[in-house]
Structures are given as C-alpha cells and as structure tokens.
Write a protein that holds these residues in place. Sequence first.
Motif, short mmCIF file in Angstrom:
data_model
loop_
_atom_site.label_atom_id
_atom_site.label_comp_id
_atom_site.label_asym_id
_atom_site.label_seq_id
_atom_site.Cartn_x
_atom_site.Cartn_y
_atom_site.Cartn_z
N ILE A 41 0.87 -1.17 0.00
CA ILE A 41 0.00 0.00 0.00
C ILE A 41 0.91 1.22 0.00
N CYS A 42 0.74 2.08 -0.98
CA CYS A 42 1.59 3.27 -1.11
C CYS A 42 0.80 4.51 -0.72
N PRO A 43 0.77 4.85 0.56
CA PRO A 43 -0.03 5.99 1.02
C PRO A 43 0.69 7.31 0.81
N THR A 44 0.85 7.67 -0.46
CA THR A 44 1.52 8.92 -0.79
C THR A 44 0.66 9.73 -1.73
N ALA A 45 0.73 11.04 -1.58
CA ALA A 45 0.00 11.93 -2.48
C ALA A 45 0.85 12.30 -3.70
N ILE A 92 2.92 10.84 -11.14
CA ILE A 92 3.00 12.29 -10.97
C ILE A 92 2.36 12.69 -9.64
N TYR A 93 1.15 12.22 -9.43
CA TYR A 93 0.32 12.63 -8.30
C TYR A 93 -0.74 11.56 -8.15
N THR A 94 -1.10 11.19 -6.95
CA THR A 94 -2.00 10.05 -6.76
C THR A 94 -3.41 10.30 -7.27
N ARG A 95 -3.76 11.55 -7.53
CA ARG A 95 -5.04 11.79 -8.19
C ARG A 95 -5.07 11.14 -9.57
N LEU A 96 -3.90 10.98 -10.19
CA LEU A 96 -3.82 10.40 -11.53
C LEU A 96 -3.38 8.94 -11.51
N GLN A 97 -2.49 8.59 -10.60
CA GLN A 97 -1.91 7.25 -10.63
C GLN A 97 -1.21 6.96 -9.32
N ASN A 98 -1.23 5.69 -8.90
CA ASN A 98 -0.59 5.26 -7.67
C ASN A 98 -0.14 3.82 -7.86
N PRO A 99 1.03 3.42 -7.36
CA PRO A 99 1.50 2.06 -7.61
C PRO A 99 0.54 0.96 -7.16
N THR A 100 -0.12 1.14 -6.02
CA THR A 100 -1.09 0.14 -5.56
C THR A 100 -2.27 0.07 -6.53
N THR A 101 -2.75 1.22 -6.92
CA THR A 101 -3.88 1.28 -7.84
C THR A 101 -3.50 0.74 -9.21
N ALA A 155 -5.21 2.31 -26.88
CA ALA A 155 -5.47 2.69 -25.49
C ALA A 155 -5.86 4.16 -25.34
N ALA A 156 -6.18 4.82 -26.44
CA ALA A 156 -6.43 6.27 -26.40
C ALA A 156 -7.58 6.63 -25.47
N PHE A 157 -8.66 5.83 -25.48
CA PHE A 157 -9.81 6.20 -24.66
C PHE A 157 -9.50 6.13 -23.18
N ILE A 158 -8.87 5.05 -22.72
CA ILE A 158 -8.61 4.93 -21.29
C ILE A 158 -7.59 5.97 -20.83
N VAL A 159 -6.67 6.36 -21.73
CA VAL A 159 -5.75 7.45 -21.40
C VAL A 159 -6.52 8.75 -21.27
N LYS A 160 -7.46 8.98 -22.17
CA LYS A 160 -8.31 10.18 -22.10
C LYS A 160 -9.03 10.24 -20.75
N CYS A 161 -9.59 9.12 -20.33
CA CYS A 161 -10.30 9.09 -19.04
C CYS A 161 -9.38 9.44 -17.88
N ARG A 162 -8.13 8.97 -17.95
CA ARG A 162 -7.20 9.23 -16.86
C ARG A 162 -6.70 10.68 -16.86
N VAL A 163 -6.15 11.10 -18.01
CA VAL A 163 -5.44 12.38 -18.00
C VAL A 163 -6.37 13.59 -18.00
N PRO A 223 -9.50 6.75 -6.45
CA PRO A 223 -9.61 5.92 -5.26
C PRO A 223 -8.41 6.14 -4.35
N SER A 224 -8.54 5.78 -3.09
CA SER A 224 -7.39 5.82 -2.20
C SER A 224 -6.56 4.55 -2.41
N PRO A 225 -5.25 4.59 -2.15
CA PRO A 225 -4.44 3.39 -2.28
C PRO A 225 -4.95 2.25 -1.40
N PHE A 226 -5.45 2.57 -0.22
CA PHE A 226 -5.96 1.50 0.66
C PHE A 226 -7.19 0.83 0.06
N ASP A 227 -8.08 1.61 -0.54
CA ASP A 227 -9.25 1.02 -1.19
C ASP A 227 -8.84 0.14 -2.36
#
Length: 429
Positions: free
Chosen positions: A30-34, A56-65, A258-266, A276-280
């Motif tokens: 679990i990587c509890p970092t922002a 970059i920032y956990t709003r966009l991506q997190n190793p656990t997620t 993968a263009a659509f899923i990238v669009k959803c993320r970025v 989501p939170s890393p714990f979830d």
Amino acid sequence: MEPKNYRFETLQVHAGLPENRETGARGVAICPTAAYRFRSCDHAARLFELSEAGNIYTRLQNPTTTAYEERIAALYGAVGALAVSSGMSAILVTVLSLASRGDNIVASPLLYGGTYNQFRISLRNMGIEVRIAPNERPEAFEALIDDRTKALYVESMGNPTCDVPDLEELGAVARRRDVPLVVDNTFGAAGYLCNPFEWGAHIVVDSATKWINGHGTAMGGVIVDGGNYDWGNGKFPQIDGPSEGYHGLNLHKAFGRAAFIVKCRVDGLRDLGCCPSPFDSYLMLLGLETLSLRVRHEVESTRRLAEYCRSHPKVARVSYVGFDTHPSFGNARKYYRFGSSAVFTIELKGTLESTVRFVEALHLAANMTMIGDSITVVTHPASTTHKQLGEADLAAAGVTPTLLRISLGLEDVEDLIDDFEQAFAHVEE
C-alpha cells in the motif's frame, strides 16, 4: 506473466502482482503517498507532457492502484483499465470522455436508479442528452441514433429487474452505426459471469464496490477499455485531435488502441478528481483473489432461495433469470456463466406496508442498498435505490411497491431460508 496464457481463476490471483526482489513480499504494498519525487525537472516535464509513463500525483496514478488496474484489465482481456472512486464516477468519467454539450447517448430503460438520475438530471444540466429507449430491443436503440450520438449504454443485467439485453445484437448495431457500446457489467462480476467484450462491447464500467470488493468494505468503480473501437473515425475530435489540455497532443496518435482509457485518466481524473485511495485499491485486490469462489457459491445459493420463494404462498412473483419463465432466460444462458447471477427479485402479496414489515423482520439478511456483499442483502427499491424516480420511470424500470431485490451472500442458504420463513410470519395473508 502473459495474461492471455492463464484462465480467470489464475489471473484473479496473479495478474498485476509486482515482484518485489528487495523484500520478497508476496503482497502488493500500500503506497499511502500523495506525490512522487521527480529525478529531474526534465523528467517531470516528460511526465506532464505524457511522453513518458510514471507517477505524478495520486489523483492520476498510484503504484497500488496500478496493480489493481492491471489485474482488472487482465481479467477482461482489455487494453487498459482505470480505477475511480465509485461506480457512478466511472459512468460520469466515461460519458464526459465521449460526449460534449449538444451530443447525446442512447440508453436502456432498465437502469439502476442512480444512473437514471445522473442521466436524466446531471448530464442534462451539462448539455448532454440521454435518450432512453422504450425497451431493450436493438431496433429501439437504433431508431434513436443520429449524427450526434456518442454511445449506446446498457447494463449487462438490469438493476433491479435482472433483465439481460441481447449484447451481441446491440454490438452489431454499434458496429453498423459506428458508435461505441458501453456496458455496465456490475452484475457480471469483473468478467467472471459475463464478459461483454466477447459480444461486441467497446467499454465496460463496473461498480467495484460490489463483487470486486465483495465484502462491503470499500467504495470504487472501474472503467475498462477493450481497445476495439476506431477512435480515428472523425467522430471524437477530443480523442483524435489536438488536446486543449496537453498542448495539442493527439491521444489517438500517441496511444493508439489505449487512447480512450488514457483520455479518461489524463482528463477525467485530472479535472474531476474522483480517484480511489491506495488503501481502497488494496482492498479491491484482496477481493479479486477470491471472486470466482465467492460468486460460484452465491449463484448456487441464489437458485436454492429463488426456488423456495417460488413455492411460498405469500410470494406473488419471482423474477430469476435462471428460471425458464424469465423473459431473459435465453440471453442469460448465452451471456452469463451458469446462466444466472447472484441476484433475483420477488414481489410479495399484500401492500407496501406489509412488505416493509417483512423486510424489517429479517435477522440474517440485511436491509441495505447493496449487492455483491459477503452478507445477504434485501433491498426495497421503491423506498431506496429508485426512490427519486417518478411513477412513469418506476414503471419503466419494473419497480413496484412490493418488489424486493435479493443479493445472496456467503451464508448457508438453509439458514437464510429459515430467516425468510420467520419473516413471512409477520406478513398477513
């Protein structure tokens, strides 16, 4: 590992599991970092312009997620997945990534109440029209499509009616009219019971709060991209065109399938912030490891409890797709493993008041707005999930005052039958 070489039961345990050579840890950390340290300013610039992958920032991506997303994508055989904070946010991010003011989507009339409200109110206020088909026949959808239609939207099993649409024929309509087919596959249990991509869907959304988590301990949603739609057909300039938020970057040219899923993320996660939170995400990973075992037990218990209810004198009607009397029996056998799900509905004889007495007399089965939990849940849609709907929409959704939605858990089904029997004693003839 190569996900395509393994079956669902293996992937639900191994996919997305990173090898930690330093510690040898079996579990995902679990990587509890922002935020994340950049190696240099040039490294940061490459990340922000999307020319290099990374955190970059956990709003966009997190190793656990990320591990969780990779497992979901592997289970579906998809090009990518995006975890979000709830099933409703999965729907919202998906639609807003496809449609803009003045556009429309065509949707099934048999939808979860919260989806109805989002479609009929929130999206309308954003200038996106949702055209509700009069029924789930493919021709009813096709009749509503025009040159501003950006998606067809359907649930693989309607909530709460459990109707199963003809996914293959809807996929054919989507191909013929060149629009993406979006399927809410919450009842399909992350592809274990039903995988809409096998029948022509292009995008799947799930409420991960349900069977993916499986224990009622976390909120979440996922968006899954099948990588099988041509985003370069001229209909989606926000995907195959200069991106306002990334200095004219063309997502389709940069990321291909993968263009659509990238669009959803970025764009979606960046602007809406529904991450989501890393714990979830960790809880979702744990839930996935036992998904097939839990769902198989729940499906078997559902049939047994449905048979009991069908023979009870105080039950007016049982709607269970595993019975050949259900209008979706054929579609369920075609699209769903075991030909059924872990949810069914009953209508009691009597009134709204007597139905409420039955629900409140249950001891084991919980009175909650939940499905896919490890405990059995009985929900009264007319006073909960579909409470905001008007009479016409309630009728279209198949919701009556004495309708109950039952989602089976992991208890011994004979104990549940005993619980129902004592509760029926509180309902007069």
